[in-house]
Design a protein around this motif. Sequence first.
Motif, PDB file in Angstrom:
ATOM      1  N   GLY A  30      53.048   9.278 101.713  1.00 60.94           N
ATOM      2  CA  GLY A  30      51.861   8.510 102.075  1.00 60.94           C
ATOM      3  C   GLY A  30      50.663   9.399 102.356  1.00 60.94           C
ATOM      4  N   THR A  31      50.899  10.511 103.049  1.00 57.15           N
ATOM      5  CA  THR A  31      49.821  11.444 103.350  1.00 57.15           C
ATOM      6  C   THR A  31      49.288  12.096 102.084  1.00 57.15           C
ATOM      7  OG1 THR A  31      50.782  11.871 105.516  1.00 57.15           O
ATOM      8  CG2 THR A  31      49.212  13.489 104.686  1.00 57.15           C
ATOM      9  N   VAL A  32      50.179  12.501 101.205  1.00 58.18           N
ATOM     10  CA  VAL A  32      49.764  13.117  99.940  1.00 58.18           C
ATOM     11  C   VAL A  32      48.977  12.117  99.092  1.00 58.18           C
ATOM     12  CG1 VAL A  32      50.640  14.053  97.753  1.00 58.18           C
ATOM     13  CG2 VAL A  32      51.587  14.840  99.906  1.00 58.18           C
ATOM     14  N   CYS A  33      49.434  10.877  99.049  1.00 55.00           N
ATOM     15  CA  CYS A  33      48.725   9.858  98.267  1.00 55.00           C
ATOM     16  C   CYS A  33      47.344   9.562  98.842  1.00 55.00           C
ATOM     17  CB  CYS A  33      49.552   8.588  98.191  1.00 55.00           C
ATOM     18  SG  CYS A  33      51.015   8.768  97.155  1.00 55.00           S
ATOM     19  N   CYS A  34      47.226   9.535 100.157  1.00 53.06           N
ATOM     20  CA  CYS A  34      45.902   9.340 100.777  1.00 53.06           C
ATOM     21  C   CYS A  34      44.981  10.504 100.453  1.00 53.06           C
ATOM     22  CB  CYS A  34      46.035   9.194 102.286  1.00 53.06           C
ATOM     23  SG  CYS A  34      46.528   7.561 102.811  1.00 53.06           S
ATOM     24  N   ALA A  35      45.513  11.709 100.508  1.00 55.08           N
ATOM     25  CA  ALA A  35      44.700  12.884 100.219  1.00 55.08           C
ATOM     26  C   ALA A  35      44.290  12.915  98.748  1.00 55.08           C
ATOM     27  CB  ALA A  35      45.467  14.150 100.577  1.00 55.08           C
ATOM     28  N   ALA A  36      45.156  12.450  97.865  1.00 54.70           N
ATOM     29  CA  ALA A  36      44.828  12.440  96.440  1.00 54.70           C
ATOM     30  C   ALA A  36      43.918  11.273  96.079  1.00 54.70           C
ATOM     31  CB  ALA A  36      46.106  12.361  95.614  1.00 54.70           C
ATOM     32  N   GLY A  37      43.999  10.183  96.829  1.00 50.96           N
ATOM     33  CA  GLY A  37      43.233   8.984  96.507  1.00 50.96           C
ATOM     34  C   GLY A  37      41.783   9.032  96.906  1.00 50.96           C
ATOM     35  N   ALA A  38      41.461   9.750  97.955  1.00 52.72           N
ATOM     36  CA  ALA A  38      40.076   9.786  98.435  1.00 52.72           C
ATOM     37  C   ALA A  38      39.831  11.118  99.142  1.00 52.72           C
ATOM     38  CB  ALA A  38      39.826   8.634  99.397  1.00 52.72           C
ATOM     39  N   ALA A  39      38.583  11.521  99.138  1.00 54.63           N
ATOM     40  CA  ALA A  39      38.211  12.751  99.829  1.00 54.63           C
ATOM     41  C   ALA A  39      38.290  12.545 101.337  1.00 54.63           C
ATOM     42  CB  ALA A  39      36.802  13.162  99.430  1.00 54.63           C
ATOM     43  N   SER A  40      38.488  13.621 102.063  1.00 58.96           N
ATOM     44  CA  SER A  40      38.669  13.504 103.514  1.00 58.96           C
ATOM     45  C   SER A  40      37.423  12.982 104.225  1.00 58.96           C
ATOM     46  CB  SER A  40      39.075  14.854 104.103  1.00 58.96           C
ATOM     47  OG  SER A  40      38.061  15.812 103.892  1.00 58.96           O
ATOM     48  N   ASN A  41      36.251  13.187 103.666  1.00 59.02           N
ATOM     49  CA  ASN A  41      35.044  12.668 104.306  1.00 59.02           C
ATOM     50  C   ASN A  41      34.804  11.189 103.996  1.00 59.02           C
ATOM     51  OD1 ASN A  41      34.366  12.971 101.651  1.00 59.02           O
ATOM     52  ND2 ASN A  41      32.432  14.044 102.029  1.00 59.02           N
ATOM     53  N   GLU A  42      35.602  10.584 103.092  1.00 60.93           N
ATOM     54  CA  GLU A  42      35.451   9.183 102.738  1.00 60.93           C
ATOM     55  C   GLU A  42      36.398   8.264 103.498  1.00 60.93           C
ATOM     56  OE1 GLU A  42      36.149   9.139  98.564  1.00 60.93           O
ATOM     57  OE2 GLU A  42      34.149   9.846  98.071  1.00 60.93           O
ATOM     58  N   ILE A  43      37.377   8.825 104.194  1.00 63.85           N
ATOM     59  CA  ILE A  43      38.336   8.002 104.920  1.00 63.85           C
ATOM     60  C   ILE A  43      38.358   8.402 106.385  1.00 63.85           C
ATOM     61  CG2 ILE A  43      39.806   7.530 102.924  1.00 63.85           C
ATOM     62  CD1 ILE A  43      41.675   9.712 103.833  1.00 63.85           C
ATOM     63  N   ASN A  44      38.745   7.457 107.247  1.00 65.29           N
ATOM     64  CA  ASN A  44      38.871   7.785 108.657  1.00 65.29           C
ATOM     65  C   ASN A  44      40.322   7.599 109.078  1.00 65.29           C
ATOM     66  OD1 ASN A  44      39.330   5.047 109.261  1.00 65.29           O
ATOM     67  ND2 ASN A  44      37.148   4.671 109.597  1.00 65.29           N
ATOM     68  N   SER A  45      40.647   7.997 110.282  1.00 64.08           N
ATOM     69  CA  SER A  45      42.034   7.964 110.729  1.00 64.08           C
ATOM     70  C   SER A  45      42.542   6.560 111.032  1.00 64.08           C
ATOM     71  CB  SER A  45      42.204   8.847 111.964  1.00 64.08           C
ATOM     72  OG  SER A  45      41.394   8.370 113.016  1.00 64.08           O
TER      73      SER A  45
END
Length: 71
Positions: A30-45
């Motif tokens: 899940g973490t890898v998919c979130c990191a691959a799906g969007a840039a870190s500045n586009e998502i929040n925790s």
Amino acid sequence: MGEEIKNARRTIPFTLFVAGLTVSFCYIIGTVCCAAGAASNEINSLQGLVQAIGKTADRVGMPGVLPLAAF
């Protein structure tokens, strides 16, 4: 409950080990998919997973998937 399980001394620790591996695997994927799906500045925790699914769904042309991801 231990009386209802066949060979409980062996079965319960093995099951806990397999469950721990499964949870760890799902968390890492899940973490890898979130990191691959969007840039870190586009998502929040708080809504990171749903935001990553939304951005990926928009990218592949399936925006109707997002309401299903919120469940």
